[in-house]
Scaffold this motif. Structure first.
Motif, PDB file in Angstrom:
ATOM      1  N   GLY A 149      47.339  39.425  62.866  1.00  0.00           N
ATOM      2  CA  GLY A 149      48.614  40.104  61.377  1.00  0.00           C
ATOM      3  C   GLY A 149      48.306  41.200  61.286  1.00  0.00           C
ATOM      4  O   GLY A 149      47.338  42.539  61.262  1.00  0.00           O
ATOM      5  N   HIS A 150      49.595  41.913  60.764  1.00  0.00           N
ATOM      6  CA  HIS A 150      49.802  43.285  60.546  1.00  0.00           C
ATOM      7  C   HIS A 150      49.698  43.451  58.919  1.00  0.00           C
ATOM      8  O   HIS A 150      50.695  43.238  58.134  1.00  0.00           O
ATOM      9  CB  HIS A 150      51.006  44.143  61.071  1.00  0.00           C
ATOM     10  N   SER A 151      49.084  44.594  58.382  1.00  0.00           N
ATOM     11  CA  SER A 151      48.944  44.445  57.202  1.00  0.00           C
ATOM     12  C   SER A 151      49.466  43.892  55.907  1.00  0.00           C
ATOM     13  O   SER A 151      48.173  42.791  55.644  1.00  0.00           O
ATOM     14  CB  SER A 151      50.280  45.143  56.765  1.00  0.00           C
ATOM     15  N   MET A 152      49.965  43.627  55.444  1.00  0.00           N
ATOM     16  CA  MET A 152      50.439  42.410  54.612  1.00  0.00           C
ATOM     17  C   MET A 152      49.562  40.673  55.015  1.00  0.00           C
ATOM     18  O   MET A 152      49.531  40.054  54.573  1.00  0.00           O
ATOM     19  CB  MET A 152      51.062  42.190  53.910  1.00  0.00           C
ATOM     20  N   THR A 172      41.633  27.791  65.574  1.00  0.00           N
ATOM     21  CA  THR A 172      41.602  29.355  65.944  1.00  0.00           C
ATOM     22  C   THR A 172      40.968  30.342  66.787  1.00  0.00           C
ATOM     23  O   THR A 172      39.694  29.887  66.463  1.00  0.00           O
ATOM     24  CB  THR A 172      41.532  30.229  64.513  1.00  0.00           C
ATOM     25  N   LYS A 173      41.887  30.709  67.711  1.00  0.00           N
ATOM     26  CA  LYS A 173      41.422  31.076  69.294  1.00  0.00           C
ATOM     27  C   LYS A 173      40.380  32.585  68.471  1.00  0.00           C
ATOM     28  O   LYS A 173      39.664  32.689  69.334  1.00  0.00           O
ATOM     29  CB  LYS A 173      41.865  31.436  70.395  1.00  0.00           C
ATOM     30  N   ALA A 174      40.983  33.358  68.679  1.00  0.00           N
ATOM     31  CA  ALA A 174      40.657  34.740  67.751  1.00  0.00           C
ATOM     32  C   ALA A 174      41.101  35.427  66.648  1.00  0.00           C
ATOM     33  O   ALA A 174      42.470  34.969  66.384  1.00  0.00           O
ATOM     34  CB  ALA A 174      40.789  35.663  68.982  1.00  0.00           C
ATOM     35  N   LEU A 175      41.730  35.970  65.784  1.00  0.00           N
ATOM     36  CA  LEU A 175      41.925  36.956  65.049  1.00  0.00           C
ATOM     37  C   LEU A 175      42.094  38.147  64.904  1.00  0.00           C
ATOM     38  O   LEU A 175      40.852  38.571  65.349  1.00  0.00           O
ATOM     39  CB  LEU A 175      41.505  36.603  62.852  1.00  0.00           C
ATOM     40  N   VAL A 176      42.748  38.599  65.073  1.00  0.00           N
ATOM     41  CA  VAL A 176      43.540  39.503  65.271  1.00  0.00           C
ATOM     42  C   VAL A 176      44.322  40.420  63.682  1.00  0.00           C
ATOM     43  O   VAL A 176      45.075  40.542  63.687  1.00  0.00           O
ATOM     44  CB  VAL A 176      44.455  40.402  66.078  1.00  0.00           C
ATOM     45  N   LEU A 177      43.593  41.743  63.116  1.00  0.00           N
ATOM     46  CA  LEU A 177      44.402  42.866  62.149  1.00  0.00           C
ATOM     47  C   LEU A 177      44.644  43.718  62.674  1.00  0.00           C
ATOM     48  O   LEU A 177      43.567  45.032  62.922  1.00  0.00           O
ATOM     49  CB  LEU A 177      43.117  42.420  61.213  1.00  0.00           C
ATOM     50  N   VAL A 178      45.951  44.047  62.263  1.00  0.00           N
ATOM     51  CA  VAL A 178      46.754  45.553  62.555  1.00  0.00           C
ATOM     52  C   VAL A 178      46.658  46.148  61.309  1.00  0.00           C
ATOM     53  O   VAL A 178      47.667  46.337  60.762  1.00  0.00           O
ATOM     54  CB  VAL A 178      47.652  45.066  63.591  1.00  0.00           C
ATOM     55  N   ILE A 227      42.688  46.530  64.806  1.00  0.00           N
ATOM     56  CA  ILE A 227      43.391  47.943  66.040  1.00  0.00           C
ATOM     57  C   ILE A 227      43.992  48.040  64.698  1.00  0.00           C
ATOM     58  O   ILE A 227      44.693  47.605  63.834  1.00  0.00           O
ATOM     59  CB  ILE A 227      44.204  46.960  66.387  1.00  0.00           C
ATOM     60  N   TRP A 228      43.659  49.614  64.772  1.00  0.00           N
ATOM     61  CA  TRP A 228      43.303  50.187  63.454  1.00  0.00           C
ATOM     62  C   TRP A 228      44.402  51.875  63.901  1.00  0.00           C
ATOM     63  O   TRP A 228      43.842  52.132  64.716  1.00  0.00           O
ATOM     64  CB  TRP A 228      42.790  50.670  62.505  1.00  0.00           C
ATOM     65  N   GLY A 229      45.252  52.059  63.360  1.00  0.00           N
ATOM     66  CA  GLY A 229      46.180  53.683  63.145  1.00  0.00           C
ATOM     67  C   GLY A 229      45.096  54.935  63.041  1.00  0.00           C
ATOM     68  O   GLY A 229      44.410  54.627  62.212  1.00  0.00           O
ATOM     69  N   SER A 230      44.092  55.472  63.853  1.00  0.00           N
ATOM     70  CA  SER A 230      43.156  56.484  63.336  1.00  0.00           C
ATOM     71  C   SER A 230      44.185  57.558  62.620  1.00  0.00           C
ATOM     72  O   SER A 230      42.975  57.752  61.554  1.00  0.00           O
ATOM     73  CB  SER A 230      43.136  57.543  64.497  1.00  0.00           C
ATOM     74  N   ASN A 231      45.077  57.908  62.312  1.00  0.00           N
ATOM     75  CA  ASN A 231      46.162  58.060  61.410  1.00  0.00           C
ATOM     76  C   ASN A 231      46.523  57.892  59.613  1.00  0.00           C
ATOM     77  O   ASN A 231      47.636  57.698  58.736  1.00  0.00           O
ATOM     78  CB  ASN A 231      46.971  59.146  61.225  1.00  0.00           C
ATOM     79  N   ASP A 232      46.334  56.171  60.011  1.00  0.00           N
ATOM     80  CA  ASP A 232      46.705  55.562  58.828  1.00  0.00           C
ATOM     81  C   ASP A 232      46.729  55.256  57.320  1.00  0.00           C
ATOM     82  O   ASP A 232      45.538  55.995  56.829  1.00  0.00           O
ATOM     83  CB  ASP A 232      46.269  53.924  58.889  1.00  0.00           C
ATOM     84  N   THR A 233      47.031  56.147  56.454  1.00  0.00           N
ATOM     85  CA  THR A 233      47.364  56.557  55.319  1.00  0.00           C
ATOM     86  C   THR A 233      47.598  55.089  53.536  1.00  0.00           C
ATOM     87  O   THR A 233      47.414  55.512  53.377  1.00  0.00           O
ATOM     88  CB  THR A 233      48.208  57.357  55.343  1.00  0.00           C
ATOM     89  N   ILE A 290      43.995  53.658  67.169  1.00  0.00           N
ATOM     90  CA  ILE A 290      44.469  53.693  68.212  1.00  0.00           C
ATOM     91  C   ILE A 290      44.882  55.401  68.152  1.00  0.00           C
ATOM     92  O   ILE A 290      45.483  55.941  66.630  1.00  0.00           O
ATOM     93  CB  ILE A 290      45.888  53.340  67.981  1.00  0.00           C
ATOM     94  N   ASP A 291      44.694  56.331  68.369  1.00  0.00           N
ATOM     95  CA  ASP A 291      44.901  57.684  68.364  1.00  0.00           C
ATOM     96  C   ASP A 291      46.044  58.135  68.194  1.00  0.00           C
ATOM     97  O   ASP A 291      47.325  57.893  68.643  1.00  0.00           O
ATOM     98  CB  ASP A 291      43.992  58.527  69.563  1.00  0.00           C
ATOM     99  N   GLY A 292      46.267  58.756  67.330  1.00  0.00           N
ATOM    100  CA  GLY A 292      47.490  59.624  66.439  1.00  0.00           C
ATOM    101  C   GLY A 292      48.143  58.066  65.868  1.00  0.00           C
ATOM    102  O   GLY A 292      49.133  59.053  64.940  1.00  0.00           O
ATOM    103  N   ALA A 293      48.289  57.678  65.284  1.00  0.00           N
ATOM    104  CA  ALA A 293      48.948  56.199  64.893  1.00  0.00           C
ATOM    105  C   ALA A 293      48.407  55.841  63.553  1.00  0.00           C
ATOM    106  O   ALA A 293      47.724  56.634  62.914  1.00  0.00           O
ATOM    107  CB  ALA A 293      49.158  54.944  65.798  1.00  0.00           C
ATOM    108  N   VAL A 294      49.233  55.609  63.007  1.00  0.00           N
ATOM    109  CA  VAL A 294      49.976  55.598  61.372  1.00  0.00           C
ATOM    110  C   VAL A 294      49.633  54.674  60.866  1.00  0.00           C
ATOM    111  O   VAL A 294      48.341  53.979  61.569  1.00  0.00           O
ATOM    112  CB  VAL A 294      51.128  56.877  60.433  1.00  0.00           C
ATOM    113  N   HIS A 295      50.229  53.506  60.452  1.00  0.00           N
ATOM    114  CA  HIS A 295      50.237  52.384  60.002  1.00  0.00           C
ATOM    115  C   HIS A 295      51.066  51.970  61.025  1.00  0.00           C
ATOM    116  O   HIS A 295      50.437  50.535  60.031  1.00  0.00           O
ATOM    117  CB  HIS A 295      51.116  51.734  58.733  1.00  0.00           C
ATOM    118  N   THR A 296      51.833  51.587  61.761  1.00  0.00           N
ATOM    119  CA  THR A 296      52.151  50.911  62.685  1.00  0.00           C
ATOM    120  C   THR A 296      51.679  51.156  63.976  1.00  0.00           C
ATOM    121  O   THR A 296      53.000  51.085  64.699  1.00  0.00           O
ATOM    122  CB  THR A 296      53.776  51.001  62.215  1.00  0.00           C
ATOM    123  N   PRO A 297      51.090  50.434  64.843  1.00  0.00           N
ATOM    124  CA  PRO A 297      50.540  51.165  65.881  1.00  0.00           C
ATOM    125  C   PRO A 297      51.062  50.837  66.908  1.00  0.00           C
ATOM    126  O   PRO A 297      51.219  51.249  67.881  1.00  0.00           O
ATOM    127  CB  PRO A 297      48.966  50.868  65.879  1.00  0.00           C
TER     128      PRO A 297
END
Length: 330
Positions: free
Chosen positions: A152-155, A171-177, A274-280, A302-309
């Motif tokens: 799931g991404h963001s919301m 549920t085998k695993a949960l991945v938050l983006v 998994i997170w963007g390192s520059n997410d605002t 994820i180096d250099g990514a903002v909110h949508t890696p």
């Protein structure tokens, strides 16, 4: 004394007149009403529509490139997103042997915009599990027996959390983006929007001010950390222009509510982030706060990514996601 009373009456009359005008005015401005989008044709080659508990859901499904399914992955978009949000990730997952499903949440993409839909994460969870049950009914017995990886991404991270809590055994695993999973309380907004003219003003503002090219472009540029391409603009703007979107957004403001993320400590499901390192939008501090609440969660930036890696840094994102999923089978 009499003059003061006269002035007070005039002021009260003036305020009352303004109130009446403002209550009537939004109804003189047209707002598109919901329509059945399932009859509009297929937006994409892989598009399918499924009615779940009276709600029409648009989703897309891909089989892996190999005959044997390694696992099943559901990808859930964030606020303003759709199945398009995952366009750069499908092939990598298929190449790795996964069956992939992307879905439009109610009110987004090409899913239902009917009035009165409950947009709480708990209700979304029930709808999406109903969809997955339908999909499982079309698969082989061996594939049906496999548990789902929920991404799931963001919301959509909040949706994936609610799904994990509802059926952890599936549920085998949960991945938050870049997951927006913190608590939200729609109580105050809900009370304001009970008054019909205020809700109507909200629809007018959304349709004539928010859902405009320059507003969407500014929002995407902030989420991407770069200027969106014409293809990205069209794919993100078009769903907002579909009939009934403003009704859906008002219902969302009335009913949106996350489940408590700490409850994940009560279920035995692996959690990755998994997170963007520059997410605002959902800053790194939020990711670290979630990790404090969920010590078992594996967090990767994820180096250099903002909110949508997954969109802007898809190669690095895909490698990390598949690496995390492969850990489950070791």
């Amino acid at each position: 004394m009499n003059k003061s009373r006269k002035w007070l009456k005039r002021i009260a009359l003036g305020i009352g007149s303004i109130f009446v005008v403002l209550s009537i005015l939004p109804y003189l401005i047209g707002v598109s009403k919901p329509e059945d989008l399932s009859g509009m044709g297929l937006p994409f080659n892989e598009s399918r529509f499924e009615n779940v508990d009276g709600v029409s859901i648009h989703y897309r499904q891909w089989q892996p490139d190999q005959q044997t399914i390694k696992g099943k992955v559901l990808l859930v978009h964030g606020l303003g997103g759709s199945t398009f949000s995952w366009r750069n990730n499908i092939q990598a997952l298929r190449d790795a042997g996964y069956l992939v499903v992307t879905v439009d949440l109610p009110g987004f993409g090409y899913s239902d915009r009917s009035r009165g839909i409950d947009h709480s994460q708990k209700n979304r969870s029930t709808i999406l599990w109903g969809l997955l049950d339908t999909i499982d009914g079309t698969l082989s017995a061996e594939s049906t027996a496999m548990d789902w990886v929920l991404v799931g991404h963001s919301m959509g991270g909040g949706t994936a959390v609610a799904m994990t809590l509802e059926y952890p055994e599936q549920t085998k695993a949960l991945v938050l983006v870049d997951g927006a999973v913190f608590e939200n309380n729609p109580g105050f907004v809900s009370k304001l929007l009970i008054y019909p003219p205020l809700a109507r003003w909200g629809q007018v503002i959304l349709q004539n001010y928010v859902f405009q090219y320059n507003r969407i472009e500014t929002s995407l540029a902030s989420a991407y950390g770069r200027t969106p391409t014409p293809e990205e603009m069209k794919a993100n703007l078009d769903p907002f222009l579909l009939p009934g979107t403003t009704y859906a957004m008002i219902d969302l403001l009335r009913t949106a509510k996350n489940e408590t993320v700490e409850e994940l400590n009560t279920v035995d499901v692996p959690v990755f982030a998994i997170w963007g390192s520059n997410d605002t939008w959902v800053p790194v501090e939020q990711a670290k706060w979630i990790q404090e609440l969920l010590p078992q969660m594996k967090l990767t930036f994820i180096d250099g990514a903002v909110h949508t890696p997954m969109e802007t840094h898809s190669e690095a994102f895909n490698q990390q996601l598949i690496r995390d999923l492969e850990e489950l089978d070791q």
